[in-house]
Design an enzyme around this catalytic site. Structure first.
Site, PDB file in Angstrom:
ATOM      1  CG  LEU A  18     -11.434  18.034 -14.612  1.00  0.00           C
ATOM      2  CD1 LEU A  18     -10.169  17.715 -15.394  1.00  0.00           C
ATOM      3  CD2 LEU A  18     -12.401  18.820 -15.487  1.00  0.00           C
ATOM      4  CG  ASP A  37     -11.495   9.126  -5.820  1.00  0.00           C
ATOM      5  OD1 ASP A  37     -10.595   8.944  -4.979  1.00  0.00           O
ATOM      6  OD2 ASP A  37     -11.551  10.128  -6.550  1.00  0.00           O
ATOM      7  CB  ILE A  64      -8.076   2.061 -12.131  1.00  0.00           C
ATOM      8  CG1 ILE A  64      -6.937   3.063 -11.863  1.00  0.00           C
ATOM      9  CG2 ILE A  64      -9.401   2.548 -11.565  1.00  0.00           C
ATOM     10  CD1 ILE A  64      -7.087   4.383 -12.592  1.00  0.00           C
ATOM     11  CE1 TYR A 161      -0.832  14.303 -15.655  1.00  0.00           C
ATOM     12  CE2 TYR A 161      -0.151  16.206 -16.954  1.00  0.00           C
ATOM     13  CZ  TYR A 161      -1.148  15.465 -16.350  1.00  0.00           C
ATOM     14  OH  TYR A 161      -2.449  15.878 -16.435  1.00  0.00           O
ATOM     15  CE  LYS A 165      -2.994  12.779 -17.961  1.00  0.00           C
ATOM     16  NZ  LYS A 165      -4.251  12.033 -17.746  1.00  0.00           N
TER      17      LYS A 165
END
Length: 292
Positions: A18, A37, A64, A161, A165
């Site tokens: 994506l 990345d 990040i 996860y 999220k």
């Protein structure tokens, strides 16, 4: 005119899947793209692809999940392009296990990349945009976060996860409310597409069709919504969670106060069961947890 002409976007996890689709689509609409990345070679390849098509892009592989290294991503963007207008928090990892089989490392890794990874760059850029707004510099900035159907409905075997999220969806609501005064919008996306993560998790579901029929799982299908959310055209949209897959765009209908019984006094323990049963009978049924 391209709708992102003159705007600079940082996209995390943009070396494939994506993120790559977003990077190419933003560049096609005139944006300067910072391809971040952890895999430097993958980031370089996407940046080269953008430049070969006549666009502007740089590659970056800084971490990040730490403010110090995230600052280097922002500094690189400012040095080359002068300003940052859009942040797309896309990077993610999976450590799928049934809940009671999760190790502490499985939990911490997913929380670190997803939740802290969404915090660091947004915090740095949010402070920059606030300071610009306070001195009278017009700000028209965007934060685009990545949630998931797992975060909105839950997913068996993905409690870490799903929790991360779901937290990102809530984070988005707070960012939108707090940053609006500075000219910043925040929205989240729950995309469904073929990526390295989904190919590992459900390869038969996301595989490319063998004929020329519409590839509903192609990551390129999600990119137009993300690019539009990053443009100046979307300044009236904030605090929303969108789901996107194939040719579908849906608005996530979040938690809200639903069916209520108010006695007007304290409930007795013996009364609660009947009240809860009445509430559940009247309430709309929730979507099923994925995998159930």
């Amino acid at each position: 005119m391209a709708i992102c002409s003159g705007r600079t976007v940082i996209i995390t996890g943009a070396g494939g899947g994506l993120g790559r689709a977003y990077a190419l689509a933003f560049a096609a609409e005139g944006a300067n793209v910072v391809v971040n990345d952890i895999r430097q070679a993958a980031a370089e390849e996407v940046a080269r692809e953008i430049r070969a098509a006549g666009g502007q892009a740089i590659a970056n592989s800084d971490d990040i999940t730490k403010l110090q290294s995230a600052q280097r991503i922002v500094d690189a963007a400012l040095e080359v392009f002068g300003e940052v207008h859009v942040l797309v928090n896309n990077a993610g990892v999976l450590r799928d296990r049934m809940f009671i089989s999760l190790s502490e490392e499985d939990w911490d890794t997913v929380m670190n990349v997803h939740l802290k990874g969404h915090y660091c760059l947004a915090n740095i850029l949010g402070r920059r945009w606030r300071d610009l707004a306070k001195v009278g510099t017009p700000v028209d900035a965007r934060i685009i976060n990545t949630s998931s159907g797992a975060g909105l409905q839950g997913s068996i075997g993905q409690s870490n996860y799903s929790a991360a999220k779901g937290g990102i969806a809530s984070l988005t609501l707070v960012q939108a409310a707090e940053l609006a005064r500075y000219g910043v919008t925040a929205n989240a996306l729950a995309p469904a597409a073929r990526t390295s993560m989904t190919e590992n998790a459900m390869p038969d579901v996301v595989k490319k069709p063998e004929d020329d029929s519409f590839d509903a799982w192609a990551p390129e299908n999600v990119a137009p919504l993300v690019v539009w959310l990053g443009s100046s055209q979307s300044k009236h949209v904030s605090g929303q969670v969108f789901e996107s897959q194939g040719g579908r765009i849906s608005l996530g209908d979040g938690w809200r106060t639903g069916v209520t019984r108010d006695k007007g006094a304290r409930w007795q323990v013996g009364e609660v069961g009947a009240a809860v049963d009445q509430i559940l009978a009247e309430a709309p049924k929730a979507q099923k947890v994925w995998g159930s």
